[in-house]
Design a protein around this motif. Structure first.
Motif, PDB file in Angstrom:
ATOM      1  N   SER A  40       0.847  -1.182   0.000  1.00  0.00           N
ATOM      2  CA  SER A  40       0.000   0.000   0.000  1.00  0.00           C
ATOM      3  C   SER A  40       0.886   1.236   0.000  1.00  0.00           C
ATOM      4  O   SER A  40       1.779   1.358   0.832  1.00  0.00           O
ATOM      5  CB  SER A  40      -0.907  -0.019   1.225  1.00  0.00           C
ATOM      6  OG  SER A  40      -1.775   1.087   1.209  1.00  0.00           O
ATOM      7  N   VAL A  41       0.661   2.131  -0.959  1.00  0.00           N
ATOM      8  CA  VAL A  41       1.430   3.373  -1.032  1.00  0.00           C
ATOM      9  C   VAL A  41       0.481   4.557  -0.967  1.00  0.00           C
ATOM     10  O   VAL A  41      -0.651   4.489  -1.456  1.00  0.00           O
ATOM     11  CB  VAL A  41       2.299   3.449  -2.315  1.00  0.00           C
ATOM     12  CG1 VAL A  41       3.333   2.350  -2.342  1.00  0.00           C
ATOM     13  CG2 VAL A  41       1.447   3.404  -3.563  1.00  0.00           C
ATOM     14  N   GLU A  42       0.937   5.641  -0.368  1.00  0.00           N
ATOM     15  CA  GLU A  42       0.136   6.844  -0.228  1.00  0.00           C
ATOM     16  C   GLU A  42       0.405   7.763  -1.401  1.00  0.00           C
ATOM     17  O   GLU A  42       1.547   8.012  -1.764  1.00  0.00           O
ATOM     18  CB  GLU A  42       0.474   7.533   1.095  1.00  0.00           C
ATOM     19  CG  GLU A  42      -0.458   8.662   1.458  1.00  0.00           C
ATOM     20  CD  GLU A  42      -0.058   9.984   0.832  1.00  0.00           C
ATOM     21  OE1 GLU A  42      -0.966  10.749   0.498  1.00  0.00           O
ATOM     22  OE2 GLU A  42       1.143  10.241   0.650  1.00  0.00           O
ATOM     23  N   MET A  43      -0.679   8.243  -1.994  1.00  0.00           N
ATOM     24  CA  MET A  43      -0.576   9.197  -3.101  1.00  0.00           C
ATOM     25  C   MET A  43      -1.678  10.231  -2.958  1.00  0.00           C
ATOM     26  O   MET A  43      -2.854   9.871  -2.976  1.00  0.00           O
ATOM     27  CB  MET A  43      -0.726   8.485  -4.450  1.00  0.00           C
ATOM     28  CG  MET A  43       0.462   7.679  -4.847  1.00  0.00           C
ATOM     29  SD  MET A  43       0.282   6.907  -6.470  1.00  0.00           S
ATOM     30  CE  MET A  43      -0.242   8.245  -7.491  1.00  0.00           C
ATOM     31  N   ASP A  44      -1.316  11.469  -2.808  1.00  0.00           N
ATOM     32  CA  ASP A  44      -2.286  12.563  -2.742  1.00  0.00           C
ATOM     33  C   ASP A  44      -3.390  12.334  -1.713  1.00  0.00           C
ATOM     34  O   ASP A  44      -4.562  12.615  -1.963  1.00  0.00           O
ATOM     35  CB  ASP A  44      -2.904  12.828  -4.110  1.00  0.00           C
ATOM     36  CG  ASP A  44      -1.901  13.345  -5.122  1.00  0.00           C
ATOM     37  OD1 ASP A  44      -0.923  13.996  -4.707  1.00  0.00           O
ATOM     38  OD2 ASP A  44      -2.085  13.089  -6.327  1.00  0.00           O
ATOM     39  N   GLY A  45      -3.045  11.779  -0.568  1.00  0.00           N
ATOM     40  CA  GLY A  45      -4.003  11.615   0.513  1.00  0.00           C
ATOM     41  C   GLY A  45      -4.830  10.346   0.485  1.00  0.00           C
ATOM     42  O   GLY A  45      -5.725  10.173   1.293  1.00  0.00           O
ATOM     43  N   TYR A  46      -4.560   9.438  -0.430  1.00  0.00           N
ATOM     44  CA  TYR A  46      -5.268   8.168  -0.448  1.00  0.00           C
ATOM     45  C   TYR A  46      -4.255   7.048  -0.668  1.00  0.00           C
ATOM     46  O   TYR A  46      -3.150   7.272  -1.142  1.00  0.00           O
ATOM     47  CB  TYR A  46      -6.375   8.129  -1.512  1.00  0.00           C
ATOM     48  CG  TYR A  46      -5.900   8.451  -2.909  1.00  0.00           C
ATOM     49  CD1 TYR A  46      -5.419   7.447  -3.741  1.00  0.00           C
ATOM     50  CD2 TYR A  46      -5.930   9.751  -3.405  1.00  0.00           C
ATOM     51  CE1 TYR A  46      -4.964   7.737  -5.009  1.00  0.00           C
ATOM     52  CE2 TYR A  46      -5.480  10.041  -4.678  1.00  0.00           C
ATOM     53  CZ  TYR A  46      -5.007   9.041  -5.470  1.00  0.00           C
ATOM     54  OH  TYR A  46      -4.557   9.321  -6.728  1.00  0.00           O
ATOM     55  N   ASN A  47      -4.643   5.834  -0.292  1.00  0.00           N
ATOM     56  CA  ASN A  47      -3.758   4.675  -0.438  1.00  0.00           C
ATOM     57  C   ASN A  47      -4.108   3.900  -1.700  1.00  0.00           C
ATOM     58  O   ASN A  47      -5.280   3.715  -2.020  1.00  0.00           O
ATOM     59  CB  ASN A  47      -3.862   3.761   0.770  1.00  0.00           C
ATOM     60  CG  ASN A  47      -3.250   4.376   2.001  1.00  0.00           C
ATOM     61  OD1 ASN A  47      -2.264   5.098   1.904  1.00  0.00           O
ATOM     62  ND2 ASN A  47      -3.815   4.110   3.147  1.00  0.00           N
ATOM     63  N   VAL A  48      -3.073   3.467  -2.382  1.00  0.00           N
ATOM     64  CA  VAL A  48      -3.223   2.653  -3.588  1.00  0.00           C
ATOM     65  C   VAL A  48      -2.448   1.358  -3.364  1.00  0.00           C
ATOM     66  O   VAL A  48      -1.301   1.391  -2.914  1.00  0.00           O
ATOM     67  CB  VAL A  48      -2.671   3.381  -4.834  1.00  0.00           C
ATOM     68  CG1 VAL A  48      -2.763   2.503  -6.057  1.00  0.00           C
ATOM     69  CG2 VAL A  48      -3.404   4.685  -5.045  1.00  0.00           C
ATOM     70  N   ASN A  49      -3.069   0.253  -3.665  1.00  0.00           N
ATOM     71  CA  ASN A  49      -2.406  -1.051  -3.543  1.00  0.00           C
ATOM     72  C   ASN A  49      -1.734  -1.387  -4.863  1.00  0.00           C
ATOM     73  O   ASN A  49      -2.365  -1.326  -5.924  1.00  0.00           O
ATOM     74  CB  ASN A  49      -3.403  -2.135  -3.151  1.00  0.00           C
ATOM     75  CG  ASN A  49      -3.891  -1.950  -1.739  1.00  0.00           C
ATOM     76  OD1 ASN A  49      -3.125  -1.577  -0.854  1.00  0.00           O
ATOM     77  ND2 ASN A  49      -5.160  -2.201  -1.508  1.00  0.00           N
ATOM     78  N   ILE A  50      -0.456  -1.752  -4.763  1.00  0.00           N
ATOM     79  CA  ILE A  50       0.343  -2.082  -5.943  1.00  0.00           C
ATOM     80  C   ILE A  50       1.072  -3.387  -5.668  1.00  0.00           C
ATOM     81  O   ILE A  50       1.601  -3.587  -4.572  1.00  0.00           O
ATOM     82  CB  ILE A  50       1.360  -0.972  -6.260  1.00  0.00           C
ATOM     83  CG1 ILE A  50       0.648   0.355  -6.492  1.00  0.00           C
ATOM     84  CG2 ILE A  50       2.226  -1.352  -7.472  1.00  0.00           C
ATOM     85  CD1 ILE A  50       1.593   1.529  -6.653  1.00  0.00           C
ATOM     86  N   GLN A  51       1.138  -4.217  -6.654  1.00  0.00           N
ATOM     87  CA  GLN A  51       1.887  -5.458  -6.551  1.00  0.00           C
ATOM     88  C   GLN A  51       2.922  -5.482  -7.672  1.00  0.00           C
ATOM     89  O   GLN A  51       2.576  -5.252  -8.827  1.00  0.00           O
ATOM     90  CB  GLN A  51       0.943  -6.642  -6.682  1.00  0.00           C
ATOM     91  CG  GLN A  51       1.578  -7.984  -6.477  1.00  0.00           C
ATOM     92  CD  GLN A  51       0.525  -9.077  -6.484  1.00  0.00           C
ATOM     93  OE1 GLN A  51      -0.657  -8.832  -6.301  1.00  0.00           O
ATOM     94  NE2 GLN A  51       0.961 -10.285  -6.724  1.00  0.00           N
ATOM     95  N   ILE A  52       4.171  -5.724  -7.312  1.00  0.00           N
ATOM     96  CA  ILE A  52       5.209  -5.858  -8.338  1.00  0.00           C
ATOM     97  C   ILE A  52       5.947  -7.179  -8.130  1.00  0.00           C
ATOM     98  O   ILE A  52       6.050  -7.674  -7.016  1.00  0.00           O
ATOM     99  CB  ILE A  52       6.224  -4.690  -8.345  1.00  0.00           C
ATOM    100  CG1 ILE A  52       7.050  -4.654  -7.067  1.00  0.00           C
ATOM    101  CG2 ILE A  52       5.530  -3.365  -8.565  1.00  0.00           C
ATOM    102  CD1 ILE A  52       8.220  -3.703  -7.127  1.00  0.00           C
ATOM    103  N   CYS A  53       6.410  -7.739  -9.212  1.00  0.00           N
ATOM    104  CA  CYS A  53       7.227  -8.942  -9.147  1.00  0.00           C
ATOM    105  C   CYS A  53       8.172  -8.932 -10.339  1.00  0.00           C
ATOM    106  O   CYS A  53       7.908  -8.295 -11.354  1.00  0.00           O
ATOM    107  CB  CYS A  53       6.379 -10.200  -9.122  1.00  0.00           C
ATOM    108  SG  CYS A  53       5.394 -10.471 -10.590  1.00  0.00           S
ATOM    109  N   LYS A  54       9.260  -9.648 -10.187  1.00  0.00           N
ATOM    110  CA  LYS A  54      10.225  -9.738 -11.277  1.00  0.00           C
ATOM    111  C   LYS A  54       9.607 -10.490 -12.439  1.00  0.00           C
ATOM    112  O   LYS A  54       8.949 -11.506 -12.253  1.00  0.00           O
ATOM    113  CB  LYS A  54      11.495 -10.446 -10.777  1.00  0.00           C
ATOM    114  CG  LYS A  54      12.639 -10.379 -11.733  1.00  0.00           C
ATOM    115  CD  LYS A  54      13.906 -10.904 -11.090  1.00  0.00           C
ATOM    116  CE  LYS A  54      15.061 -10.829 -12.065  1.00  0.00           C
ATOM    117  NZ  LYS A  54      16.306 -11.267 -11.442  1.00  0.00           N
ATOM    118  N   ALA A  55       9.806  -9.980 -13.633  1.00  0.00           N
ATOM    119  CA  ALA A  55       9.220 -10.603 -14.831  1.00  0.00           C
ATOM    120  C   ALA A  55       9.988 -11.832 -15.221  1.00  0.00           C
ATOM    121  O   ALA A  55      11.130 -12.006 -14.916  1.00  0.00           O
ATOM    122  CB  ALA A  55       9.229  -9.607 -15.982  1.00  0.00           C
TER     123      ALA A  55
END
Length: 78
Positions: free
Chosen positions: A63-78
């Motif tokens: 979960s990352v904060e952007m402009d006052g709201y949280n966005v869930n992001i998932q990353i993995c090695k390709a």
């Protein structure tokens, strides 16, 4: 640019190298969906993503904060 910065920070915190190709899934939220759709190719090129998609649900997202709201992001090695 803020989203790119957050993704790069997630990459670093996950122990991935700056040159690693990654797959990214971002929670499909109104606040970011249009930006992701409109700038998908640019975002992908800046973070070396082979896949960038929106999804309703993510498994083990960060979960990352952007402009006052949280966005869930998932990353993995390709």
């Amino acid at each position: 640019r803020e989203l790119i910065n957050r993704i790069q920070n997630l990459r670093k915190n996950s122990g991935l190298e700056i040159t690693d190709r990654i797959n990214i899934t971002i929670e499909d939220r109104q606040e970011v969906a249009s930006a992701v759709k409109n700038f998908k190719d640019y975002i992908a090129s800046q973070v070396l993503a082979t896949k960038l998609e929106l999804a309703a649900a993510l498994q083990e997202p960060a979960s990352v904060e952007m402009d006052g709201y949280n966005v869930n992001i998932q990353i993995c090695k390709a």
